[in-house]
Design an enzyme around this catalytic site. Structure first.
Site, PDB file in Angstrom:
ATOM      1  N   ASN A   9       0.876  -1.091   0.069  1.00 17.53           N
ATOM      2  CA  ASN A   9      -0.046  -0.163   0.037  1.00 17.53           C
ATOM      3  C   ASN A   9       0.832   1.297   0.033  1.00 17.53           C
ATOM      4  O   ASN A   9       1.626   1.590   1.153  1.00 17.53           O
ATOM      5  CB  ASN A   9      -0.877  -0.161   1.393  1.00 17.53           C
ATOM      6  CG  ASN A   9      -1.636   1.167   1.645  1.00 17.53           C
ATOM      7  OD1 ASN A   9      -1.930   2.097   0.592  1.00 17.53           O
ATOM      8  ND2 ASN A   9      -2.166   1.381   2.623  1.00 17.53           N
ATOM      9  N   TRP A  10       0.967   1.744  -1.093  1.00 16.90           N
ATOM     10  CA  TRP A  10       1.914   3.052  -1.327  1.00 16.90           C
ATOM     11  C   TRP A  10       1.469   4.260  -0.496  1.00 16.90           C
ATOM     12  O   TRP A  10       2.122   5.315  -0.332  1.00 16.90           O
ATOM     13  CB  TRP A  10       1.888   3.392  -2.688  1.00 16.90           C
ATOM     14  CG  TRP A  10       2.922   2.388  -3.514  1.00 16.90           C
ATOM     15  CD1 TRP A  10       3.363   1.339  -3.134  1.00 16.90           C
ATOM     16  CD2 TRP A  10       3.491   2.865  -4.860  1.00 16.90           C
ATOM     17  NE1 TRP A  10       3.962   0.426  -4.175  1.00 16.90           N
ATOM     18  CE2 TRP A  10       4.214   1.311  -5.108  1.00 16.90           C
ATOM     19  CE3 TRP A  10       3.158   3.262  -5.825  1.00 16.90           C
ATOM     20  CZ2 TRP A  10       4.714   1.199  -6.392  1.00 16.90           C
ATOM     21  CZ3 TRP A  10       3.778   3.128  -7.209  1.00 16.90           C
ATOM     22  CH2 TRP A  10       4.642   2.117  -7.288  1.00 16.90           C
ATOM     23  N   LYS A  11       0.128   4.339  -0.154  1.00 19.72           N
ATOM     24  CA  LYS A  11      -0.552   5.518   0.532  1.00 19.72           C
ATOM     25  C   LYS A  11      -0.224   6.691  -0.351  1.00 19.72           C
ATOM     26  O   LYS A  11      -0.195   6.495  -1.615  1.00 19.72           O
ATOM     27  CB  LYS A  11      -0.003   5.647   1.934  1.00 19.72           C
ATOM     28  CG  LYS A  11      -0.087   4.444   2.673  1.00 19.72           C
ATOM     29  CD  LYS A  11      -0.061   4.620   4.092  1.00 19.72           C
ATOM     30  CE  LYS A  11       0.060   3.383   4.875  1.00 19.72           C
ATOM     31  NZ  LYS A  11       0.184   3.374   6.112  1.00 19.72           N
ATOM     32  N   HIS A  97      -9.332   1.298   5.448  1.00 21.60           N
ATOM     33  CA  HIS A  97      -7.909   1.347   6.193  1.00 21.60           C
ATOM     34  C   HIS A  97      -8.288   2.464   7.223  1.00 21.60           C
ATOM     35  O   HIS A  97      -8.898   3.405   7.144  1.00 21.60           O
ATOM     36  CB  HIS A  97      -7.047   1.980   5.150  1.00 21.60           C
ATOM     37  CG  HIS A  97      -5.719   2.102   5.313  1.00 21.60           C
ATOM     38  ND1 HIS A  97      -5.125   2.992   6.505  1.00 21.60           N
ATOM     39  CD2 HIS A  97      -4.636   1.050   5.340  1.00 21.60           C
ATOM     40  CE1 HIS A  97      -3.796   2.619   6.829  1.00 21.60           C
ATOM     41  NE2 HIS A  97      -3.549   1.512   6.219  1.00 21.60           N
ATOM     42  N   GLU A  99      -6.508   4.688   8.504  1.00 18.77           N
ATOM     43  CA  GLU A  99      -6.266   6.225   7.917  1.00 18.77           C
ATOM     44  C   GLU A  99      -7.590   6.498   7.273  1.00 18.77           C
ATOM     45  O   GLU A  99      -7.955   7.726   7.498  1.00 18.77           O
ATOM     46  CB  GLU A  99      -5.110   6.450   7.280  1.00 18.77           C
ATOM     47  CG  GLU A  99      -3.831   6.152   7.682  1.00 18.77           C
ATOM     48  CD  GLU A  99      -2.482   5.634   7.058  1.00 18.77           C
ATOM     49  OE1 GLU A  99      -2.647   5.545   5.822  1.00 18.77           O
ATOM     50  OE2 GLU A  99      -1.766   5.094   7.488  1.00 18.77           O
ATOM     51  N   GLU A 169      -5.043  -5.020  10.958  1.00 19.42           N
ATOM     52  CA  GLU A 169      -4.111  -3.873  11.223  1.00 19.42           C
ATOM     53  C   GLU A 169      -4.367  -3.304  12.526  1.00 19.42           C
ATOM     54  O   GLU A 169      -5.236  -2.156  12.740  1.00 19.42           O
ATOM     55  CB  GLU A 169      -4.149  -2.802  10.002  1.00 19.42           C
ATOM     56  CG  GLU A 169      -3.937  -3.470   8.621  1.00 19.42           C
ATOM     57  CD  GLU A 169      -3.433  -2.532   7.834  1.00 19.42           C
ATOM     58  OE1 GLU A 169      -2.273  -2.936   7.228  1.00 19.42           O
ATOM     59  OE2 GLU A 169      -3.882  -1.509   7.666  1.00 19.42           O
ATOM     60  N   GLY A 175       2.785   2.254  10.915  1.00 16.61           N
ATOM     61  CA  GLY A 175       3.598   3.423  10.869  1.00 16.61           C
ATOM     62  C   GLY A 175       4.548   3.805  12.017  1.00 16.61           C
ATOM     63  O   GLY A 175       5.130   4.665  12.063  1.00 16.61           O
ATOM     64  N   SER A 215       3.822  -2.100  10.435  1.00 16.00           N
ATOM     65  CA  SER A 215       5.149  -2.078  10.566  1.00 16.00           C
ATOM     66  C   SER A 215       5.836  -3.494  10.136  1.00 16.00           C
ATOM     67  O   SER A 215       6.495  -3.953  10.855  1.00 16.00           O
ATOM     68  CB  SER A 215       5.459  -1.745  12.084  1.00 16.00           C
ATOM     69  OG  SER A 215       5.110  -0.250  12.223  1.00 16.00           O
ATOM     70  N   GLY A 236       3.043  -0.872   4.397  1.00 20.03           N
ATOM     71  CA  GLY A 236       2.778   0.332   4.175  1.00 20.03           C
ATOM     72  C   GLY A 236       4.400   0.899   3.876  1.00 20.03           C
ATOM     73  O   GLY A 236       5.033   0.434   2.709  1.00 20.03           O
ATOM     74  N   GLY A 237       5.082   1.526   4.706  1.00 20.67           N
ATOM     75  CA  GLY A 237       6.420   1.886   4.814  1.00 20.67           C
ATOM     76  C   GLY A 237       7.322   1.100   3.990  1.00 20.67           C
ATOM     77  O   GLY A 237       8.074   1.660   3.024  1.00 20.67           O
TER      78      GLY A 237
HETATM   79  P1  PGA Z   1       3.142   0.261   7.799  1.00 17.95           P
HETATM   80  O1  PGA Z   1       1.528   0.460   7.170  1.00 17.95           O
HETATM   81  O2  PGA Z   1       3.583  -0.980   7.208  1.00 17.95           O
HETATM   82  O3  PGA Z   1       3.767   1.513   7.350  1.00 17.95           O
HETATM   83  O4  PGA Z   1       2.967   0.366   9.274  1.00 17.95           O
HETATM   84  C1  PGA Z   1       0.934  -0.451   7.079  1.00 17.95           C
HETATM   85  C2  PGA Z   1      -0.484   0.017   6.565  1.00 17.95           C
HETATM   86  O5  PGA Z   1      -0.906   1.076   6.897  1.00 17.95           O
HETATM   87  O6  PGA Z   1      -1.159  -0.799   5.873  1.00 17.95           O
END
Ligand code: PGA
Length: 260
Positions: A9-11, A97, A99, A169, A175, A215, A236-237
């Site tokens: 997930n590149w966000k 998600h 976010e 999640e 993050g 993470s 994500g990251g």
């Molecule tokens: P992260 O994000 O790997 O940066 O913790 C995961 C996500 O939001 O799907």
């Protein structure tokens, strides 16, 4: 047998041209199409077309979107619909998600509509659920997960449920560099599978994939995938650098086949 699924997930990262460069490099780092796992990248809407072009029609990497609206078309300024994503070659769509829930006020009724609209148009929803730190600390994790699953999936047919992937999640792990332990992830995944069994049937639930997200790194992916309860990861990251995403994909390919 559930096939492992790794989703990047590149966000809100990478322009269309940066995305094309990234995918060209990623193609060089990944071993052919013999990975034995499913790999998905979910770029921003604006980069879907350039990523699709670089992947080409035979790539083992599939396209996903990060969100969608539930109506097919109309006066919904700024929104993107399932038919639009399908037309761009998307197979998956991330829905709910944390976010989106916390920063953009998404509520469970909208999330349920998005799941249904995705399924109606042949997109496979990746439904994100998870508890906050306060909820974990006060012992309500299982209740929160149960409620989120019922809110989003109740009333779906077994056939529709089988198309859904759930991503566990925990919000405190996203993050933050503080992943859930394998034990915490496994406990949550067991709860989720039990609830899915109640919403559909245990046969359907046994075939559904439950991903862990929060993470995930090249360092911890192996231990997370060591349990047959964890059917992959939403990343994500660590998916934003070619090397780390490719390493995660390779570790996942080498993980033992997942048994139900
Ligand atoms: P992260 O994000 O790997 O940066 O913790 C995961 C996500 O939001 O799907």
């Amino acid at each position: 047998m559930r096939t492992l699924l790794i989703v990047g997930n590149w966000k809100m990262n990478k322009t269309a041209s940066e995305a094309a460069t990234f995918v060209r490099q990623l193609n060089q780092h990944l071993p052919g199409n013999s990975t034995g796992i499913e790999l998905v990248i979910a770029p921003p809407f604006t980069a879907l077309e350039s990523v699709r072009q670089v992947l080409g029609p035979t790539s083992p990497i599939q396209l996903g979107a990060q969100d969608m609206f539930w109506e097919d078309h109309g006066a919904y300024t700024g929104e993107v619909s399932a038919p639009m994503l399908k037309d761009l070659g998307c197979r998956y769509v991330i829905i709910g998600h944390s976010e989106r829930r916390t920063l953009f006020g998404e509520q469970s009724d909208g999330i349920q509509k998005k799941v249904r609209a995705a399924l109606k148009h042949g997109l496979r929803p990746i439904l994100c659920i998870g508890e906050s730190l306060i909820q974990r600390d006060n012992g309500s994790t299982d209740d929160v997960l149960t409620q989120q699953l019922h809110d989003s999936l109740s009333g779906l047919t077994g056939k529709a449920m089988a198309e859904v992937t759930v991503a566990y999640e925990p919000i405190w792990a996203i993050g933050t560099g503080k992943s859930a332990t394998t034990e915490q992830a496994v406990a949550a995944h067991r709860t989720i599978r039990r609830v899915l069994g109640a919403v559909a049937s245990s046969a359907i639930a046994d075939g559904m994939r439950i991903l862990y997200g929060g993470s995930v790194t090249p360092q911890n992916i192996e231990s997370l995938l060591a349990s047959d309860q964890v059917d992959g990861a939403l990343i994500g990251g660590a998916c934003l650098q070619v090397e780390s995403f490719a390493t995660i994909a390779k570790v996942a390919s080498a993980a033992r086949p997942i048994g139900v």
